[in-house]
Motif scaffolding. Structure first.
Motif, PDB file in Angstrom:
ATOM      1  N   ASP A  41       0.822  -1.207   0.000  1.00 32.59           N
ATOM      2  CA  ASP A  41       0.000   0.000   0.000  1.00 32.59           C
ATOM      3  C   ASP A  41       0.857   1.259   0.000  1.00 32.59           C
ATOM      4  OD1 ASP A  41      -2.362  -1.384  -0.085  1.00 32.59           O
ATOM      5  OD2 ASP A  41      -2.647  -1.355   2.085  1.00 32.59           O
ATOM      6  N   ASP A  42       2.019   1.207   0.665  1.00 34.86           N
ATOM      7  CA  ASP A  42       2.910   2.357   0.695  1.00 34.86           C
ATOM      8  C   ASP A  42       3.551   2.598  -0.660  1.00 34.86           C
ATOM      9  OD1 ASP A  42       2.326   2.715   3.359  1.00 34.86           O
ATOM     10  OD2 ASP A  42       4.070   1.565   4.038  1.00 34.86           O
ATOM     11  N   GLN A  43       3.649   1.562  -1.479  1.00 34.57           N
ATOM     12  CA  GLN A  43       4.286   1.671  -2.778  1.00 34.57           C
ATOM     13  C   GLN A  43       3.299   2.049  -3.876  1.00 34.57           C
ATOM     14  OE1 GLN A  43       6.239  -2.063  -3.390  1.00 34.57           O
ATOM     15  NE2 GLN A  43       7.581  -1.821  -1.641  1.00 34.57           N
ATOM     16  N   MET A  44       2.021   2.042  -3.598  1.00 39.08           N
ATOM     17  CA  MET A  44       1.007   2.313  -4.610  1.00 39.08           C
ATOM     18  C   MET A  44       0.041   3.397  -4.132  1.00 39.08           C
ATOM     19  SD  MET A  44       0.127  -1.430  -5.980  1.00 39.08           S
ATOM     20  CE  MET A  44       1.300  -2.730  -5.819  1.00 39.08           C
ATOM     21  N   PRO A  45       0.504   4.646  -4.071  1.00 40.34           N
ATOM     22  CA  PRO A  45      -0.375   5.701  -3.565  1.00 40.34           C
ATOM     23  C   PRO A  45      -1.583   5.966  -4.460  1.00 40.34           C
ATOM     24  CG  PRO A  45       1.676   6.621  -4.379  1.00 40.34           C
ATOM     25  CD  PRO A  45       1.832   5.140  -4.385  1.00 40.34           C
ATOM     26  N   LEU A  46      -1.443   5.748  -5.755  1.00 39.45           N
ATOM     27  CA  LEU A  46      -2.589   5.969  -6.641  1.00 39.45           C
ATOM     28  C   LEU A  46      -3.700   4.955  -6.379  1.00 39.45           C
ATOM     29  CD1 LEU A  46      -0.839   6.911  -9.988  1.00 39.45           C
ATOM     30  CD2 LEU A  46      -1.868   8.413  -8.284  1.00 39.45           C
ATOM     31  N   ARG A  47      -3.333   3.766  -5.939  1.00 45.32           N
ATOM     32  CA  ARG A  47      -4.344   2.767  -5.593  1.00 45.32           C
ATOM     33  C   ARG A  47      -5.140   3.226  -4.367  1.00 45.32           C
ATOM     34  NH1 ARG A  47      -2.770  -3.283  -5.670  1.00 45.32           N
ATOM     35  NH2 ARG A  47      -3.017  -2.778  -7.852  1.00 45.32           N
ATOM     36  N   SER A  94      -6.929  14.470   0.880  1.00 49.11           N
ATOM     37  CA  SER A  94      -5.590  14.590   1.462  1.00 49.11           C
ATOM     38  C   SER A  94      -4.592  13.666   0.777  1.00 49.11           C
ATOM     39  CB  SER A  94      -5.626  14.304   2.965  1.00 49.11           C
ATOM     40  OG  SER A  94      -5.802  12.926   3.212  1.00 49.11           O
ATOM     41  N   LEU A  95      -5.063  12.607   0.155  1.00 49.23           N
ATOM     42  CA  LEU A  95      -4.173  11.704  -0.564  1.00 49.23           C
ATOM     43  C   LEU A  95      -3.672  12.327  -1.866  1.00 49.23           C
ATOM     44  CD1 LEU A  95      -6.116   8.359  -0.082  1.00 49.23           C
ATOM     45  CD2 LEU A  95      -4.010   9.061   1.077  1.00 49.23           C
ATOM     46  N   ILE A  96      -4.424  13.287  -2.391  1.00 49.21           N
ATOM     47  CA  ILE A  96      -4.062  13.912  -3.668  1.00 49.21           C
ATOM     48  C   ILE A  96      -3.043  15.033  -3.489  1.00 49.21           C
ATOM     49  CG2 ILE A  96      -4.951  15.270  -5.595  1.00 49.21           C
ATOM     50  CD1 ILE A  96      -7.537  13.745  -5.318  1.00 49.21           C
ATOM     51  N   SER A  97      -3.139  15.800  -2.432  1.00 52.02           N
ATOM     52  CA  SER A  97      -2.308  16.999  -2.286  1.00 52.02           C
ATOM     53  C   SER A  97      -0.801  16.740  -2.378  1.00 52.02           C
ATOM     54  CB  SER A  97      -2.668  17.749  -1.013  1.00 52.02           C
ATOM     55  OG  SER A  97      -2.447  16.965   0.109  1.00 52.02           O
TER      56      SER A  97
END
Length: 54
Positions: free
Chosen positions: A5-11, A41-44
């Motif tokens: 999950d840490d390696q795939m922020p777009l997911r 907040s995941l996008i910023s």
């Protein structure tokens, strides 16, 4: 072993907005602020990576 999950922020972004879409399209379309804030907040951080254009 690393957490994928840490390696795939777009997911994470995709899943957060899918959850929001499911809420909005449900029988009870009340949207709480916390899940919306979390998804945004995941996008910023990605805007910061794009540099001065944003």
């Amino acid at each position: 072993m690393a957490n994928f999950d840490d390696q795939m922020p777009l997911r994470k972004i995709s899943e957060a907005f899918k959850d929001l879409a499911n809420t909005v399209n449900s029988q009870n379309p009340d949207l709480e602020l916390a899940p919306f804030w979390y998804a945004c907040s995941l996008i910023s951080p990605h805007f910061a990576c794009l540099g001065i254009a944003f």
